[in-house]
Design a protein around this motif. Sequence first.
Motif, PDB file in Angstrom:
ATOM      1  N   GLU A 119      30.883  52.156  41.745  1.00  0.00           N
ATOM      2  CA  GLU A 119      31.547  50.929  41.310  1.00  0.00           C
ATOM      3  C   GLU A 119      32.013  50.102  42.505  1.00  0.00           C
ATOM      4  O   GLU A 119      31.946  48.869  42.489  1.00  0.00           O
ATOM      5  N   VAL A 120      32.481  50.774  43.549  1.00  0.00           N
ATOM      6  CA  VAL A 120      32.897  50.085  44.778  1.00  0.00           C
ATOM      7  C   VAL A 120      31.716  49.316  45.365  1.00  0.00           C
ATOM      8  O   VAL A 120      31.838  48.142  45.749  1.00  0.00           O
ATOM      9  N   LYS A 121      30.549  49.962  45.435  1.00  0.00           N
ATOM     10  CA  LYS A 121      29.359  49.327  45.994  1.00  0.00           C
ATOM     11  C   LYS A 121      28.935  48.119  45.156  1.00  0.00           C
ATOM     12  O   LYS A 121      28.513  47.089  45.693  1.00  0.00           O
ATOM     13  N   SER A 122      29.041  48.252  43.830  1.00  0.00           N
ATOM     14  CA  SER A 122      28.666  47.158  42.938  1.00  0.00           C
ATOM     15  C   SER A 122      29.563  45.941  43.152  1.00  0.00           C
ATOM     16  O   SER A 122      29.086  44.795  43.231  1.00  0.00           O
ATOM     17  N   ILE A 123      30.876  46.169  43.258  1.00  0.00           N
ATOM     18  CA  ILE A 123      31.828  45.073  43.490  1.00  0.00           C
ATOM     19  C   ILE A 123      31.575  44.435  44.852  1.00  0.00           C
ATOM     20  O   ILE A 123      31.603  43.202  44.989  1.00  0.00           O
ATOM     21  N   GLU A 124      31.302  45.262  45.850  1.00  0.00           N
ATOM     22  CA  GLU A 124      31.032  44.750  47.193  1.00  0.00           C
ATOM     23  C   GLU A 124      29.802  43.838  47.189  1.00  0.00           C
ATOM     24  O   GLU A 124      29.797  42.765  47.805  1.00  0.00           O
ATOM     25  N   LYS A 125      28.755  44.239  46.467  1.00  0.00           N
ATOM     26  CA  LYS A 125      27.528  43.436  46.426  1.00  0.00           C
ATOM     27  C   LYS A 125      27.785  42.086  45.763  1.00  0.00           C
ATOM     28  O   LYS A 125      27.281  41.046  46.212  1.00  0.00           O
ATOM     29  N   LYS A 126      28.582  42.089  44.693  1.00  0.00           N
ATOM     30  CA  LYS A 126      28.909  40.830  44.016  1.00  0.00           C
ATOM     31  C   LYS A 126      29.705  39.902  44.929  1.00  0.00           C
ATOM     32  O   LYS A 126      29.440  38.696  44.996  1.00  0.00           O
ATOM     33  N   ASN A 174      29.663  39.909  48.144  1.00  0.00           N
ATOM     34  CA  ASN A 174      28.737  39.424  49.168  1.00  0.00           C
ATOM     35  C   ASN A 174      27.956  38.219  48.655  1.00  0.00           C
ATOM     36  O   ASN A 174      27.758  37.236  49.376  1.00  0.00           O
ATOM     37  N   GLY A 175      27.520  38.296  47.400  1.00  0.00           N
ATOM     38  CA  GLY A 175      26.782  37.185  46.814  1.00  0.00           C
ATOM     39  C   GLY A 175      27.601  35.909  46.775  1.00  0.00           C
ATOM     40  O   GLY A 175      27.120  34.823  47.147  1.00  0.00           O
ATOM     41  N   HIS A 176      28.850  36.020  46.329  1.00  0.00           N
ATOM     42  CA  HIS A 176      29.736  34.844  46.284  1.00  0.00           C
ATOM     43  C   HIS A 176      29.950  34.276  47.689  1.00  0.00           C
ATOM     44  O   HIS A 176      29.906  33.052  47.890  1.00  0.00           O
ATOM     45  N   ALA A 177      30.202  35.164  48.662  1.00  0.00           N
ATOM     46  CA  ALA A 177      30.490  34.709  50.032  1.00  0.00           C
ATOM     47  C   ALA A 177      29.273  34.021  50.650  1.00  0.00           C
ATOM     48  O   ALA A 177      29.403  32.961  51.296  1.00  0.00           O
ATOM     49  N   VAL A 178      28.082  34.604  50.471  1.00  0.00           N
ATOM     50  CA  VAL A 178      26.857  34.019  51.028  1.00  0.00           C
ATOM     51  C   VAL A 178      26.613  32.642  50.416  1.00  0.00           C
ATOM     52  O   VAL A 178      26.274  31.677  51.124  1.00  0.00           O
ATOM     53  N   MET A 179      26.797  32.523  49.101  1.00  0.00           N
ATOM     54  CA  MET A 179      26.567  31.235  48.442  1.00  0.00           C
ATOM     55  C   MET A 179      27.575  30.178  48.881  1.00  0.00           C
ATOM     56  O   MET A 179      27.219  29.012  49.086  1.00  0.00           O
ATOM     57  N   PHE A 180      28.832  30.573  49.065  1.00  0.00           N
ATOM     58  CA  PHE A 180      29.835  29.597  49.518  1.00  0.00           C
ATOM     59  C   PHE A 180      29.541  29.139  50.939  1.00  0.00           C
ATOM     60  O   PHE A 180      29.754  27.965  51.275  1.00  0.00           O
ATOM     61  N   ALA A 181      29.062  30.052  51.783  1.00  0.00           N
ATOM     62  CA  ALA A 181      28.705  29.662  53.147  1.00  0.00           C
ATOM     63  C   ALA A 181      27.574  28.638  53.124  1.00  0.00           C
ATOM     64  O   ALA A 181      27.563  27.670  53.900  1.00  0.00           O
ATOM     65  N   ILE A 207      24.926  36.826  40.341  1.00  0.00           N
ATOM     66  CA  ILE A 207      25.218  36.527  41.737  1.00  0.00           C
ATOM     67  C   ILE A 207      24.572  37.512  42.711  1.00  0.00           C
ATOM     68  O   ILE A 207      24.529  37.259  43.913  1.00  0.00           O
ATOM     69  N   THR A 208      24.060  38.627  42.208  1.00  0.00           N
ATOM     70  CA  THR A 208      23.422  39.611  43.102  1.00  0.00           C
ATOM     71  C   THR A 208      21.901  39.497  43.078  1.00  0.00           C
ATOM     72  O   THR A 208      21.208  40.352  43.638  1.00  0.00           O
ATOM     73  N   THR A 209      21.360  38.460  42.459  1.00  0.00           N
ATOM     74  CA  THR A 209      19.911  38.313  42.395  1.00  0.00           C
ATOM     75  C   THR A 209      19.316  38.089  43.786  1.00  0.00           C
ATOM     76  O   THR A 209      19.994  37.597  44.708  1.00  0.00           O
ATOM     77  N   GLU A 210      18.041  38.429  43.939  1.00  0.00           N
ATOM     78  CA  GLU A 210      17.362  38.358  45.234  1.00  0.00           C
ATOM     79  C   GLU A 210      17.417  36.956  45.838  1.00  0.00           C
ATOM     80  O   GLU A 210      17.481  36.781  47.059  1.00  0.00           O
ATOM     81  N   GLY A 265      35.133  31.033  42.566  1.00  0.00           N
ATOM     82  CA  GLY A 265      35.326  31.754  43.830  1.00  0.00           C
ATOM     83  C   GLY A 265      36.669  32.456  43.880  1.00  0.00           C
ATOM     84  O   GLY A 265      36.775  33.610  44.287  1.00  0.00           O
ATOM     85  N   ILE A 266      37.730  31.745  43.455  1.00  0.00           N
ATOM     86  CA  ILE A 266      39.071  32.337  43.410  1.00  0.00           C
ATOM     87  C   ILE A 266      39.070  33.543  42.480  1.00  0.00           C
ATOM     88  O   ILE A 266      39.588  34.611  42.818  1.00  0.00           O
ATOM     89  N   ARG A 267      38.456  33.368  41.314  1.00  0.00           N
ATOM     90  CA  ARG A 267      38.412  34.460  40.343  1.00  0.00           C
ATOM     91  C   ARG A 267      37.681  35.681  40.926  1.00  0.00           C
ATOM     92  O   ARG A 267      38.094  36.820  40.722  1.00  0.00           O
ATOM     93  N   ALA A 268      36.588  35.432  41.668  1.00  0.00           N
ATOM     94  CA  ALA A 268      35.821  36.530  42.260  1.00  0.00           C
ATOM     95  C   ALA A 268      36.646  37.305  43.278  1.00  0.00           C
ATOM     96  O   ALA A 268      36.639  38.547  43.299  1.00  0.00           O
TER      97      ALA A 268
END
Length: 450
Positions: free
Chosen positions: A85-92, A94-101, A291-294, A328-331
């Motif tokens: 579950e930790v890994k799953s949350i981390e991946k999500k 990461n997706g939000h952070a990459v998209m915001f960048a 948000i974790t899609t390729e 983003g805030i919610r994530a």
Amino acid sequence: MKEELMDVVKKYKDDNCDHNGNIKESNLSKIQAQGLKECVQQAKEKKQVFYMTDKSRKNSVDTPSNYIEAMQKHIGEDKKLSQKEVKSIEKKLNGHAVMFARILKIGESWNHQFRVKQAVKSENGPIPNLEGLRKDHKHVPVDQKEKGPPTRPVCGASRSVNGPLSNILSEILNRLADELDEEIKTESRSTEDMIAGIREVNRKIHTDDINDITIWSSDVKALYPSFHVDEVAKNISETFYLSKMKIEVNIETLALYLALVVSKEKLIELGLDKVTPTWKHEGGPGQRPGITTEEVFHSVKHSLFEKPREEPDERQTRKMIALAIEEGIRAVMRGHMYKFNGEVYLQSDGGPIGLELTGAISRAFMLWWDKEFQIQVRNVMQDIRWELLLYRRYVDDCNCIARETPPGARIINGKCVIVEECIEEDNELPGDLRTAKLMQTIANNICNFI
């Protein structure tokens, strides 16, 4: 100068330190040194827990079982997480952070998009520890002496899995807060700010010969833990939408981000369905990409989404940015993990203490609250001879100066009126208490969780 400083340091180390740089001469007595050694051993063997107290910064010693029990109220119903579950949350996250960048085009001017993407991603990132500091300034009932005073939760989240996204959003929210404060001027960033406000009041008092002055202070009860994530995220989103703040964004990436994290129904409701991409298999079998899609992490030849049917106008673009900030805030808030007693937990609600975004949210939110409070005060008190001379706030601590409210003042149907039967009762109360209680009534009706 550097060489001279280094020479001084070297001479001092040669004369006073061992080969590891430790001071030879101890300022501890033999008994103190032995006691310290025993404390370290007790901590290593997990027989005792040692922490500083909350405000007095004294030493606190506790048994592990008593300490864990005292912290349970802060953990509450927070979910215990498995490594998967930790890994799953981390991946999500990461997706939000990459998209915001990408949305904010961070590093684009220097062609550093790849470096930025790697910097905002987390791989087995650090999960901060939750710790409790005893509030030794609080009164402890006699029957609770053995349990000790309550604890303040502290979580050093400066480095965390949700940290990169927290930092990006904090840049936006702090700038938003700066603009809000330019408008309403209620935030005190320093003692000098507060003194300047008080001097201005003093000038007015002397000029207008005002003598029924009262002073009081107030604070928000448990500001960060009281935040309701969904409501705060929506409030910040609306505050940004109504502000004059402008953000330069990559519209294509912004539209894709919303298509990934916001339901189709909500996009239709907000009138954004035509300006955001549509999943190619919409309405068909299979799970809609998230948000974790390729497509989030790598360049792909063929997108899973059809391009938007229309280009957004200025109003729609602003609404899209506001919605992205909300998501983003919610994530960040919903993805906050911490460690306690060897277990990893997911915080269920409230603002994570120690996270940069929580502080930025509190700035923007409390400035909105200040504005609402002042509007409410003006509306409620407009028929009474009364004036709020100073309202200045540092984080959640407010200092107020005003004229005393007249005896018998009560709020009825949203307006302050004089109730004749209450005048005699109020004459027995100090003016500051009478005034502060009336203001508290107004303040407590602005927001259901503050």
